[in-house]
Design a protein around this motif. Sequence first.
Motif, PDB file in Angstrom:
ATOM      1  N   PHE A 102     -59.695  99.258  65.829  1.00 15.24           N
ATOM      2  CA  PHE A 102     -58.563  98.614  65.333  1.00 15.24           C
ATOM      3  C   PHE A 102     -58.773  97.654  64.248  1.00 15.24           C
ATOM      4  CE2 PHE A 102     -57.819  99.448  69.779  1.00 15.24           C
ATOM      5  CZ  PHE A 102     -56.675  99.845  69.971  1.00 15.24           C
ATOM      6  N   CYS A 103     -57.627  97.559  63.486  1.00 14.78           N
ATOM      7  CA  CYS A 103     -57.544  96.586  62.225  1.00 14.78           C
ATOM      8  C   CYS A 103     -56.401  95.638  62.671  1.00 14.78           C
ATOM      9  CB  CYS A 103     -57.491  97.635  61.281  1.00 14.78           C
ATOM     10  SG  CYS A 103     -57.491  96.437  59.572  1.00 14.78           S
ATOM     11  N   ASP A 104     -56.880  94.454  62.078  1.00 12.62           N
ATOM     12  CA  ASP A 104     -55.626  93.376  62.317  1.00 12.62           C
ATOM     13  C   ASP A 104     -56.490  92.430  61.311  1.00 12.62           C
ATOM     14  OD1 ASP A 104     -53.456  92.374  64.539  1.00 12.62           O
ATOM     15  OD2 ASP A 104     -54.381  90.926  63.216  1.00 12.62           O
ATOM     16  N   LEU A 105     -55.419  91.609  60.574  1.00 18.82           N
ATOM     17  CA  LEU A 105     -55.761  90.589  59.860  1.00 18.82           C
ATOM     18  C   LEU A 105     -56.526  89.333  60.693  1.00 18.82           C
ATOM     19  CD1 LEU A 105     -52.622  90.268  57.391  1.00 18.82           C
ATOM     20  CD2 LEU A 105     -55.157  91.085  57.064  1.00 18.82           C
ATOM     21  N   ASN A 106     -56.301  89.325  61.862  1.00 22.70           N
ATOM     22  CA  ASN A 106     -56.865  88.332  62.697  1.00 22.70           C
ATOM     23  C   ASN A 106     -57.939  89.314  63.541  1.00 22.70           C
ATOM     24  OD1 ASN A 106     -57.360  86.810  65.006  1.00 22.70           O
ATOM     25  ND2 ASN A 106     -55.492  85.833  65.045  1.00 22.70           N
ATOM     26  N   ILE A 107     -58.866  89.047  63.145  1.00 29.74           N
ATOM     27  CA  ILE A 107     -60.209  89.877  63.820  1.00 29.74           C
ATOM     28  C   ILE A 107     -60.044  89.601  65.381  1.00 29.74           C
ATOM     29  CG2 ILE A 107     -62.015  88.214  63.503  1.00 29.74           C
ATOM     30  CD1 ILE A 107     -62.542  91.710  62.689  1.00 29.74           C
ATOM     31  N   GLU A 108     -59.613  88.611  65.976  1.00 27.77           N
ATOM     32  CA  GLU A 108     -59.618  88.328  67.438  1.00 27.77           C
ATOM     33  C   GLU A 108     -58.760  89.094  67.884  1.00 27.77           C
ATOM     34  OE1 GLU A 108     -59.475  85.490  65.214  1.00 27.77           O
ATOM     35  OE2 GLU A 108     -61.529  84.892  65.523  1.00 27.77           O
ATOM     36  N   VAL A 109     -57.532  89.428  67.344  1.00 26.22           N
ATOM     37  CA  VAL A 109     -56.609  90.212  67.815  1.00 26.22           C
ATOM     38  C   VAL A 109     -57.308  91.597  68.041  1.00 26.22           C
ATOM     39  CG1 VAL A 109     -54.256  91.256  67.450  1.00 26.22           C
ATOM     40  CG2 VAL A 109     -54.585  88.912  67.153  1.00 26.22           C
ATOM     41  N   HIS A 114     -57.690  96.678  56.239  1.00 21.93           N
ATOM     42  CA  HIS A 114     -57.520  98.150  56.291  1.00 21.93           C
ATOM     43  C   HIS A 114     -58.174  98.820  55.078  1.00 21.93           C
ATOM     44  CE1 HIS A 114     -54.552  97.347  52.957  1.00 21.93           C
ATOM     45  NE2 HIS A 114     -54.599  98.546  52.700  1.00 21.93           N
ATOM     46  N   GLU A 115     -58.496  98.326  53.825  1.00 17.80           N
ATOM     47  CA  GLU A 115     -59.450  98.965  52.979  1.00 17.80           C
ATOM     48  C   GLU A 115     -60.577  99.152  53.463  1.00 17.80           C
ATOM     49  OE1 GLU A 115     -56.409  96.047  50.641  1.00 17.80           O
ATOM     50  OE2 GLU A 115     -57.822  95.864  52.320  1.00 17.80           O
ATOM     51  N   ALA A 116     -61.440  98.203  54.233  1.00 19.30           N
ATOM     52  CA  ALA A 116     -62.675  98.434  54.687  1.00 19.30           C
ATOM     53  C   ALA A 116     -62.601  99.386  55.540  1.00 19.30           C
ATOM     54  CB  ALA A 116     -63.219  97.055  55.298  1.00 19.30           C
ATOM     55  N   MET A 117     -61.802  99.508  56.563  1.00 22.95           N
ATOM     56  CA  MET A 117     -61.690 100.438  57.588  1.00 22.95           C
ATOM     57  C   MET A 117     -61.586 101.800  57.059  1.00 22.95           C
ATOM     58  SD  MET A 117     -58.992 100.626  60.640  1.00 22.95           S
ATOM     59  CE  MET A 117     -57.671 101.224  59.568  1.00 22.95           C
ATOM     60  N   ALA A 165     -53.413 104.421  53.232  1.00 28.60           N
ATOM     61  CA  ALA A 165     -54.056 105.478  54.206  1.00 28.60           C
ATOM     62  C   ALA A 165     -53.839 106.982  53.782  1.00 28.60           C
ATOM     63  CB  ALA A 165     -53.416 105.041  55.485  1.00 28.60           C
ATOM     64  N   ALA A 166     -52.518 107.205  53.301  1.00 25.54           N
ATOM     65  CA  ALA A 166     -52.239 108.382  52.942  1.00 25.54           C
ATOM     66  C   ALA A 166     -53.533 108.918  51.772  1.00 25.54           C
ATOM     67  CB  ALA A 166     -50.837 108.918  52.374  1.00 25.54           C
TER      68      ALA A 166
END
Length: 78
Positions: free
Chosen positions: A1-8, A25-28, A53-54
């Motif tokens: 999962f990816c979210d700007l809020n890592i806790e989410v 998202h870049e790191a993911m 992503a594309a």
Amino acid sequence: FCDLNIEVAQKLADQYGVKLVYDSHEAMLKEVEIDAVSVCTQNVDHAQVSIDAANAGCHVLCEKPMATSIEEAQQMID
């Protein structure tokens, strides 16, 4: 999962048994081979995340609105 809020991201990962979480998202996209992404970001970020992503070879499902301008939408299509 990816979210700007890592806790989410971590909460969702724990709920669904996912081991990896990211706040970028870049790191993911760089670290994990991903088949598809669902872009559920702020509208203003839809285009860049979808394009990234594309370009990483992912299938992309983007929430509406697709983009905030015709130019962004065309870049996503291109």
